[in-house]
Design an enzyme around this catalytic site. Structure first.
Site, PDB file in Angstrom:
ATOM      1  N   HIS A 149      34.509  43.124  53.797  1.00 18.02           N
ATOM      2  CA  HIS A 149      35.336  41.931  53.624  1.00 18.02           C
ATOM      3  C   HIS A 149      36.866  42.282  53.023  1.00 18.02           C
ATOM      4  CE1 HIS A 149      37.465  39.143  51.109  1.00 18.02           C
ATOM      5  NE2 HIS A 149      37.022  38.192  51.859  1.00 18.02           N
ATOM      6  N   ASN A 150      36.648  43.179  52.080  1.00 14.84           N
ATOM      7  CA  ASN A 150      38.206  43.505  51.428  1.00 14.84           C
ATOM      8  C   ASN A 150      38.843  44.257  52.481  1.00 14.84           C
ATOM      9  OD1 ASN A 150      37.167  41.894  49.355  1.00 14.84           O
ATOM     10  ND2 ASN A 150      38.061  43.418  47.776  1.00 14.84           N
TER      11      ASN A 150
ATOM     12  N   GLU B 274      40.476  42.295  55.076  1.00 18.87           N
ATOM     13  CA  GLU B 274      41.515  41.638  54.505  1.00 18.87           C
ATOM     14  C   GLU B 274      42.819  42.544  54.348  1.00 18.87           C
ATOM     15  OE1 GLU B 274      40.578  39.995  50.473  1.00 18.87           O
ATOM     16  OE2 GLU B 274      42.592  40.854  49.895  1.00 18.87           O
ATOM     17  N   TYR B 275      42.593  43.925  54.061  1.00 21.89           N
ATOM     18  CA  TYR B 275      43.767  44.818  54.347  1.00 21.89           C
ATOM     19  C   TYR B 275      44.145  44.903  55.764  1.00 21.89           C
ATOM     20  CZ  TYR B 275      43.330  47.421  49.853  1.00 21.89           C
ATOM     21  OH  TYR B 275      43.295  47.870  48.452  1.00 21.89           O
TER      22      TYR B 275
ATOM     23  N   SER C  63      33.887  36.400  46.219  1.00 21.84           N
ATOM     24  CA  SER C  63      35.388  36.331  46.808  1.00 21.84           C
ATOM     25  C   SER C  63      36.171  35.161  46.380  1.00 21.84           C
ATOM     26  CB  SER C  63      35.408  36.711  48.291  1.00 21.84           C
ATOM     27  OG  SER C  63      36.674  36.745  48.805  1.00 21.84           O
ATOM     28  N   GLY C  64      37.513  34.909  46.180  1.00 23.72           N
ATOM     29  CA  GLY C  64      38.233  33.786  46.030  1.00 23.72           C
ATOM     30  C   GLY C  64      39.113  34.144  44.889  1.00 23.72           C
ATOM     31  N   GLY C  65      38.830  35.043  44.287  1.00 23.31           N
ATOM     32  CA  GLY C  65      39.602  35.216  42.861  1.00 23.31           C
ATOM     33  C   GLY C  65      39.318  33.999  42.008  1.00 23.31           C
TER      34      GLY C  65
ATOM     35  N   MET D 141      37.465  35.595  35.547  1.00 19.40           N
ATOM     36  CA  MET D 141      36.658  35.569  36.530  1.00 19.40           C
ATOM     37  C   MET D 141      35.215  34.799  35.873  1.00 19.40           C
ATOM     38  SD  MET D 141      37.608  36.105  39.508  1.00 19.40           S
ATOM     39  CE  MET D 141      35.974  36.361  40.329  1.00 19.40           C
TER      40      MET D 141
ATOM     41  N   ALA E  48      34.475  46.527  36.243  1.00 14.42           N
ATOM     42  CA  ALA E  48      33.476  47.189  37.123  1.00 14.42           C
ATOM     43  C   ALA E  48      33.585  48.639  36.578  1.00 14.42           C
ATOM     44  CB  ALA E  48      33.935  47.126  38.540  1.00 14.42           C
TER      45      ALA E  48
ATOM     46  N   LYS F 289      30.987  42.752  50.592  1.00 14.76           N
ATOM     47  CA  LYS F 289      32.090  42.569  49.815  1.00 14.76           C
ATOM     48  C   LYS F 289      33.332  43.567  50.293  1.00 14.76           C
ATOM     49  CE  LYS F 289      35.003  40.267  47.241  1.00 14.76           C
ATOM     50  NZ  LYS F 289      35.491  41.011  46.124  1.00 14.76           N
TER      51      LYS F 289
HETATM   52  P1  NDP Z   1      38.264  42.155  33.637  1.00 14.33           P
HETATM   53  O1  NDP Z   1      37.793  42.864  34.872  1.00 14.33           O
HETATM   54  O2  NDP Z   1      39.692  42.389  33.247  1.00 14.33           O
HETATM   55  O3  NDP Z   1      37.317  42.445  32.530  1.00 14.33           O
HETATM   56  C1  NDP Z   1      37.362  41.935  31.388  1.00 14.33           C
HETATM   57  C2  NDP Z   1      36.239  41.560  30.658  1.00 14.33           C
HETATM   58  O4  NDP Z   1      35.031  42.986  30.736  1.00 14.33           O
HETATM   59  C3  NDP Z   1      36.067  40.948  29.360  1.00 14.33           C
HETATM   60  O5  NDP Z   1      35.295  39.870  29.371  1.00 14.33           O
HETATM   61  C4  NDP Z   1      35.600  42.449  28.409  1.00 14.33           C
HETATM   62  O6  NDP Z   1      35.211  41.960  27.373  1.00 14.33           O
HETATM   63  C5  NDP Z   1      34.613  42.776  29.373  1.00 14.33           C
HETATM   64  N1  NDP Z   1      34.300  44.243  29.023  1.00 14.33           N
HETATM   65  C6  NDP Z   1      35.107  45.100  29.465  1.00 14.33           C
HETATM   66  N2  NDP Z   1      34.330  46.275  28.850  1.00 14.33           N
HETATM   67  C7  NDP Z   1      33.439  46.058  28.190  1.00 14.33           C
HETATM   68  C8  NDP Z   1      32.415  46.763  27.685  1.00 14.33           C
HETATM   69  N3  NDP Z   1      32.164  48.130  27.510  1.00 14.33           N
HETATM   70  N4  NDP Z   1      31.278  46.010  27.083  1.00 14.33           N
HETATM   71  C9  NDP Z   1      31.278  44.858  27.204  1.00 14.33           C
HETATM   72  N5  NDP Z   1      32.298  43.865  27.743  1.00 14.33           N
HETATM   73  C10 NDP Z   1      33.080  44.583  28.285  1.00 14.33           C
HETATM   74  O7  NDP Z   1      37.887  40.800  34.232  1.00 14.33           O
HETATM   75  P2  NDP Z   1      38.107  39.989  35.542  1.00 14.33           P
HETATM   76  O8  NDP Z   1      37.667  38.396  35.154  1.00 14.33           O
HETATM   77  O9  NDP Z   1      39.274  39.958  36.099  1.00 14.33           O
HETATM   78  O10 NDP Z   1      37.113  40.558  36.452  1.00 14.33           O
HETATM   79  C11 NDP Z   1      35.656  40.610  36.117  1.00 14.33           C
HETATM   80  C12 NDP Z   1      35.078  41.353  37.478  1.00 14.33           C
HETATM   81  O11 NDP Z   1      35.087  40.551  38.551  1.00 14.33           O
HETATM   82  C13 NDP Z   1      35.575  42.709  37.708  1.00 14.33           C
HETATM   83  O12 NDP Z   1      34.457  43.374  38.049  1.00 14.33           O
HETATM   84  C14 NDP Z   1      36.461  42.480  38.754  1.00 14.33           C
HETATM   85  O13 NDP Z   1      36.618  43.585  39.942  1.00 14.33           O
HETATM   86  C15 NDP Z   1      35.685  41.167  39.411  1.00 14.33           C
HETATM   87  N6  NDP Z   1      36.320  40.551  40.378  1.00 14.33           N
HETATM   88  C16 NDP Z   1      37.580  40.064  40.010  1.00 14.33           C
HETATM   89  C17 NDP Z   1      38.445  39.157  40.769  1.00 14.33           C
HETATM   90  C18 NDP Z   1      39.742  38.610  40.629  1.00 14.33           C
HETATM   91  O14 NDP Z   1      40.351  37.992  41.439  1.00 14.33           O
HETATM   92  N7  NDP Z   1      40.077  39.103  39.315  1.00 14.33           N
HETATM   93  C19 NDP Z   1      37.552  38.654  42.147  1.00 14.33           C
HETATM   94  C20 NDP Z   1      36.409  39.175  42.401  1.00 14.33           C
HETATM   95  C21 NDP Z   1      35.965  39.956  41.592  1.00 14.33           C
HETATM   96  P3  NDP Z   1      36.292  41.808  25.945  1.00 14.33           P
HETATM   97  O15 NDP Z   1      36.808  40.394  25.982  1.00 14.33           O
HETATM   98  O16 NDP Z   1      35.560  41.971  24.805  1.00 14.33           O
HETATM   99  O17 NDP Z   1      37.388  42.845  26.074  1.00 14.33           O
END
Ligand code: NDP
Length: 485
Positions: free
Chosen positions: A185-186, A189-190, A128-130, A13, A76, A182
């Site tokens: 919204h989710n 979506e469900y 939103s939108g992945g 993301m 998160a 948001k």
């Molecule tokens: P992840 O939720 O898999 O998170 C991974 C990222 O978090 C990496 O950059 C990782 O760093 C970092 N991270 C984890 N723990 C720590 C920490 N303690 N300190 C610093 N960095 C940390 O990534 P996504 O890209 O899937 O999602 C990011 C956010 O966006 C999430 O909150 C998710 O819920 C939200 N989101 C996701 C969607 C999706 O479709 N995937 C859609 C909309 C929102 P490192 O590389 O060092 O491990």
């Protein structure tokens, strides 16, 4: 310092959002706990725009213009708090910290308070939108101070998808408003997905249609009022085949284990709805339907036992089948209208509870593109709130009242048929019950009040006079007025 915005947390993301910022001409600072993610981004996509990579948080912060705009896209929960704690000592008054993760709005409210006390802005924003949306244009739902939106809004609007020239991003409201919207919204979506699944299952089992035939049905539906991303992808999923055990093509939907999973935002929506006392039955039924489908061992045990009998005759034929496809379409549309009406009621309840003053029509507008529930239909919702921002229910709007009114015969026929065939339709039937519940003068609640007064002296109001009353059930049976005389 020359960066316009910084992104930390460069997994799917964050990486895609950073590329989106850079592609739109914003100088984008990059930092990630694990350096390789920064290096890979620069290596693969460095030529897409102007990036300023950093190897440590201090230089990342130092690379940003003031007020600094820093978007956190980490996992998160605890990780978000950890990153905020590291960042805050490096920031200066007026800087803006943006959390684009899927945070719970309570956490966002807490974080916003804490940062405000330090003179910083905290913007919790729904994205939103992945993965695909993050790169090419998401729907963005930012909350926080109005002041921070002045500095941040134009940048966010520039990377959001636009529908009819209007960006799918607008200021939602203070503190947790963005993440709350948001979340709803989710939840919607469900509900939407559950209703589509019920329509599919009814036509498949009730009429014996094949997935390929149903793909055509959904494609046709996608040309009318139901036109939406979810209907469109339903047709794509139903069309898809993969080789089965003997190598011949089998509809993918028949190869997928029939147990729906969930990551938790639907559950949050329902938990919050319970606390606010808003009947979002469509979302609740959808979450519980996933739970039931996921109770795989229990379902297997019941099926193996074979003791829970169903009706005889599992499908429709002849005159019964006539017009059933159209009836299911009408039932789906009416149930969907109810689910959205409930979702917007929930936004209103959250807005009232927390003093956010959320513009519901604006929310419908920014959901028209980028997000999973994007649909034509949202234009209608926007129009309804444009006409009357204080509609007591979306169902009262002229267009929606007519839509559910015209659908009601089909809706009742579909629910009755499903019940008779023994095919579960929790979404369709609860939406219809909600519709009837809203419409009818009496709901049996008077009897409940009588029961409560009898066993717990909980008192009741009367239709014929003001005041609060209690009957002396175990005394002489007379009635006492309980409120101040
Ligand atoms: P992840 O939720 O898999 O998170 C991974 C990222 O978090 C990496 O950059 C990782 O760093 C970092 N991270 C984890 N723990 C720590 C920490 N303690 N300190 C610093 N960095 C940390 O990534 P996504 O890209 O899937 O999602 C990011 C956010 O966006 C999430 O909150 C998710 O819920 C939200 N989101 C996701 C969607 C999706 O479709 N995937 C859609 C909309 C929102 P490192 O590389 O060092 O491990």
């Amino acid at each position: 310092p020359r960066a316009d915005i910084g992104v930390t947390g460069l997994a799917v993301m964050g990486r895609n959002l950073a590329r989106n910022f850079a592609r739109n001409g914003h100088v984008t600072a990059l930092y990630n706990r694990t350096q390789s993610r920064v290096d890979e981004l620069i290596e693969q996509f460095g030529d897409e725009g102007d990036f300023v990579p950093s190897t440590d948080l201090k230089s990342f912060v130092a690379s940003l213009k003031r007020p600094r705009r820093i978007m956190i896209m980490v996992k998160a929960g605890k990780a978000t708090d950890a990153v905020i704690d590291e960042l805050v000592p490096l920031l200066e008054e007026g800087d803006i910290v943006i959390d684009g993760g899927n945070a719970h709005f309570d956490d966002t409210r807490r974080r916003e308070q804490a940062l405000k006390a330090k003179g910083l802005h905290f913007v919790g924003t729904g994205v939103s939108g992945g993965e695909e949306g993050a790169l090419n244009g998401p729907s963005i739902m930012p909350g926080g101070s109005k002041e921070s939106y002045e500095a941040l809004g134009p940048i966010l609007e520039s990377i959001a998808v636009a529908v009819d020239g209007t960006p799918c991003c607008t200021y939602v409201g203070p503190d947790g408003a963005g993440h709350f919207v948001k979340m709803v919204h989710n939840g919607i979506e469900y509900a939407d997905m559950q209703l589509i699944a019920e329509a599919y299952e009814l036509l498949r089992q009730g009429l014996g249609k094949t997935p390929a035939e149903l793909a055509d049905v959904f494609r046709t539906w996608n040309e009318g009022d139901l036109e939406s991303f979810l209907i469109e992808i339903t047709a794509r999923v139903l069309d898809k085949t993969h080789p089965g055990a003997d190598g011949s093509p089998v509809p993918l939907v028949d190869l997928i284990v029939d147990a729906a999973e969930q990551k938790g935002t639907g559950r949050w929506t329902v938990q919050t709805a319970l606390e606010l006392g808003v009947p979002t039955t469509g979302i609740a039924e959808a979450v519980f339907a996933r739970s039931l489908s996921g109770s795989v061992d229990q379902r297997k045990a019941v099926q193996a036992a074979g003791t829970l009998v169903g009706p005889t005759g599992g499908s429709l034929a002849g005159a019964e089948a006539e017009g059933f496809v159209d009836a299911v379409r009408d039932a789906l549309y009416a149930s969907k209208v109810v689910a959205y009406a409930q979702g917007f009621d929930m936004i209103q309840a959250g807005s009232d509870q927390y003093g956010w003053d959320v513009d519901k029509g604006a929310m419908a507008t920014i959901w028209r593109g980028g997000c999973i529930i994007r649909a034509q239909f949202l234009n209608r919702i926007k129009e309804a709130y444009d006409k009357d921002a204080h509609l007591a229910s979306l169902l009262l709007d002229e267009y929606f009242a007519a839509a559910v009114g015209n659908a009601q015969d089909s809706w009742r026929r579909v629910v009755a048929t499903a019940v008779r065939l023994g095919i579960p339709v929790p979404g369709f039937s609860s939406a219809l019950s909600y519709y009837d519940g809203l419409r009818r003068e009496r709901l049996g609640a008077a009897l409940v009040q009588g029961q409560r007064d009898l066993f717990g002296a909980h008192t009741y109001g009367r239709v014929d006079k003001p005041g609060t009353f209690h009957t002396l059930w175990s005394g002489d049976g007379s009635e006492e007025r309980q409120d101040a005389h």
